[in-house]
Write an enzyme that holds these catalytic residues in place. Structure first.
Site, PDB file in Angstrom:
ATOM      1  N   SER A 374       0.778  -1.181  -0.091  1.00 36.43           N
ATOM      2  CA  SER A 374      -0.127   0.073   0.051  1.00 36.43           C
ATOM      3  C   SER A 374       0.822   1.122   0.020  1.00 36.43           C
ATOM      4  CB  SER A 374      -0.975   0.063   1.293  1.00 36.43           C
ATOM      5  OG  SER A 374      -1.675   1.103   1.201  1.00 36.43           O
ATOM      6  N   ARG A 375       0.732   2.041  -0.827  1.00 31.27           N
ATOM      7  CA  ARG A 375       1.561   3.119  -1.312  1.00 31.27           C
ATOM      8  C   ARG A 375       1.312   4.493  -0.142  1.00 31.27           C
ATOM      9  NH1 ARG A 375       1.091   1.920  -6.928  1.00 31.27           N
ATOM     10  NH2 ARG A 375       2.900   0.737  -7.587  1.00 31.27           N
ATOM     11  N   VAL A 376      -0.023   4.274   0.281  1.00 30.96           N
ATOM     12  CA  VAL A 376      -0.254   5.177   1.441  1.00 30.96           C
ATOM     13  C   VAL A 376       0.435   4.650   2.840  1.00 30.96           C
ATOM     14  CG1 VAL A 376      -2.274   6.179   2.604  1.00 30.96           C
ATOM     15  CG2 VAL A 376      -2.242   5.784   0.281  1.00 30.96           C
TER      16      VAL A 376
END
Length: 516
Positions: A374-376
């Site tokens: 998850s890039r968040v």
């Protein structure tokens, strides 16, 4: 009775004085060719791209190709009722779909017509199916968690409100199950859910509707159904309809979740449309703009600005709303480097990769922690979850490497054996039944017990029973501790020792019960 000539004259004069010449101009075209859901029409010189046009028998279509001497139109409905020479009329309207509260709990087709037999949908609000995504200036960073209720995802691959997180894997590995669990978990959390079924079997869609109904999640969900036996134009329109319905709630300051199940079949439908419209084929016969098509769709997911003035500039009636996208992609034999999977991976903010080997080994959800990302990241987690799950991903990755190595050697040192023991129990701890999402504070309690080593002494066969009974015990004996985590979203310095004592108390009772 006699009528005098002057009376007749006065009546005629009045009529002449009040006469208005009304000319109605109706731009029409004529069908040149028709077949496979595509019509070629001559004469619609001023028609707009994506405009709705009307055929005889109340059949509608959408203009896609605007060429020099004809227009290519995708037909919504039974194209066999259309024949060469039929008259086609402009509506001067871009394709629109109904939106609003009246759609909640309903099953509709991509044009917004009801399919559930519950009567007409009473809404006067419509939105264009295609709309430009809000620019960066109107957005804010994703920082609020959208909890799925699935420990493996919420702990290691967190999804935030306004994010686009891809669910990817081979067929029959539990992709839809994750999306349905996420919808069920939004019950009572103020998140409106839209489930878009693209090219699915009717029985599969009916099963999803029943599952959501049985779990009390239908009241906050809209289901858009386009079955496999429907034409390519209907399947093509479905995800754009879902995005338009989600944007209505996002722009009114609320939160929405849109599941696209799945975009592989959507790409097939668009490929079929494009080839029938004689557009040049590209890689694997997909049209060159397939990437642009899916990026236009997924960019509409956003977390809108909290500033009322900025949000108003973007057309929002209230600030701070969000639209989260969960696109699903089906791979062939785990090939994530194929054309459509790589396209969607590059558009989204991370992916949850489901592996068949894990699924068949009984690890469900079958999330491959190594490839999933998850890039968040931690921005989409509560502080309590970050506190307990910080080392979880690394522990699991190290365990998988050690487990592969340990197959070839029997003489392992004490620390390696301890790491393998912990890893086995973590894997068992993260297994979760279908349609049984856990609340954030329950997940935190279980993971805290796992990563702090309290469960290392338990046999693997007891892990499922441990999770169920531990949560029951905490709710009965120490509900205040769970409540504090739920409200403050942090394990404070004062709470941590109390939490440890509670787990130790439970473990003593659990061990006695097990021995008996």
């Amino acid at each position: 009775m006699q009528i005098r000539p002057e009376e007749i004259t006065s009546i005629i004069k009045k009529q002449i004085a009040g006469f208005e010449a009304k000319t109605e101009v109706d731009e029409i075209g004529e069908v040149i060719t028709i077949g496979d859901g595509i019509a070629r029409v001559y004469g619609l010189e001023n028609v707009m791209a994506s405009e709705l046009v009307q055929f005889p028998n109340d059949i509608y279509g959408m203009t896609l190709n605007l060429e020099q001497d004809n227009v290519g139109i995708a037909i919504f409905g039974d194209y066999t009722k259309i024949k060469e020479g039929d008259i086609v009329r402009r509506t001067n309207r871009i394709v629109q779909v109904p939106v609003g509260e009246a759609l909640l709990g309903r099953v509709v087709n991509p044009l917004g017509f009801p399919l559930d037999g519950k009567g007409p949908i009473k809404t006067e609000t419509f939105r264009p199916a295609e709309k430009k995504a809000p620019g960066v200036i109107f957005r804010q960073p994703v920082k609020e968690p959208l909890e799925t209720g699935i420990m493996a995802i919420d702990a290691m691959i967190p999804i935030g409100r306004g994010q686009r997180e891809l669910i990817i894997g081979d067929r029959q590995t539990g992709k839809t199950a994750i999306a349905v669990d996420a919808i069920i978990n939004q019950k009572g959390k103020g998140v409106i859910c839209i489930y878009v079924a693209i090219g699915q079997k009717g029985s599969t869609i009916a099963k999803v509707v029943k599952t959501l109904g049985d779990n009390g999640a239908l009241d906050h969900t809209i289901i858009i159904a386009s079955t496999a036996d429907e034409t390519a134009p209907i399947q093509y329109l479905a995800p754009f309809t879902g995005a338009a319905m989600g944007e209505y709630f996002r722009d009114s300051g609320r939160h929405a979740l849109c599941v696209y199940d799945d975009l592989t079949k959507h790409a097939w439908a668009y490929r079929q449309l494009s080839l029938l419209l004689r557009r040049p084929p590209g890689r694997e016969a997909y049209p060159g703009d397939i990437f642009n098509l899916h990026s236009r769709l997924l960019e509409r997911a956003a977390k809108m600005s909290e500033d009322p003035e900025v949000a108003a500039m973007a057309g929002c009636t209230a600030p701070g709303g969000s639209l989260t996208a969960l696109p699903i992609i089906e791979t062939q034999a785990g090939d994530v480097s194929a054309y459509i999977p790589t396209n969607i991976i590059s558009i989204t903010d991370g992916q949850i990769f489901l592996e068949p080997e894990l699924f068949y080994a009984g690890v469900r959800p079958a999330v491959n922690v190594g490839i999933s990302v998850s890039r968040v990241g931690g921005n989409a987690q509560t502080k309590a979850m970050r506190q307990v799950a910080g080392s979880l991903r690394m522990d699991l990755a190290q365990y998988r490497e050690l487990a592969a190595f340990a197959q070839f050697g029997s003489d392992l040192d004490k620390s390696t054996r301890a790491q393998l023991t912990r890893g086995e129990r973590l894997v068992e701890c993260l297994k979760q039944g279908q349609y049984s999402p856990l609340q954030m504070e329950e997940q935190v309690a279980i993971i805290f017990a796992a990563v702090r080593g309290f469960i290392d002494v338990l046999p693997i066969s007891e892990m499922a029973r441990f999770k169920v009974e531990f949560i029951k015990y905490m709710k009965a004996a120490h509900p205040d501790q769970l409540k504090e985590i739920a409200e403050k979203k942090i394990i404070s310095k004062e709470l941590e020792p109390l939490f440890k004592i509670s787990i130790e108390e439970f473990m003593r009772g659990f061990s006695v019960e097990k021995a008996a």
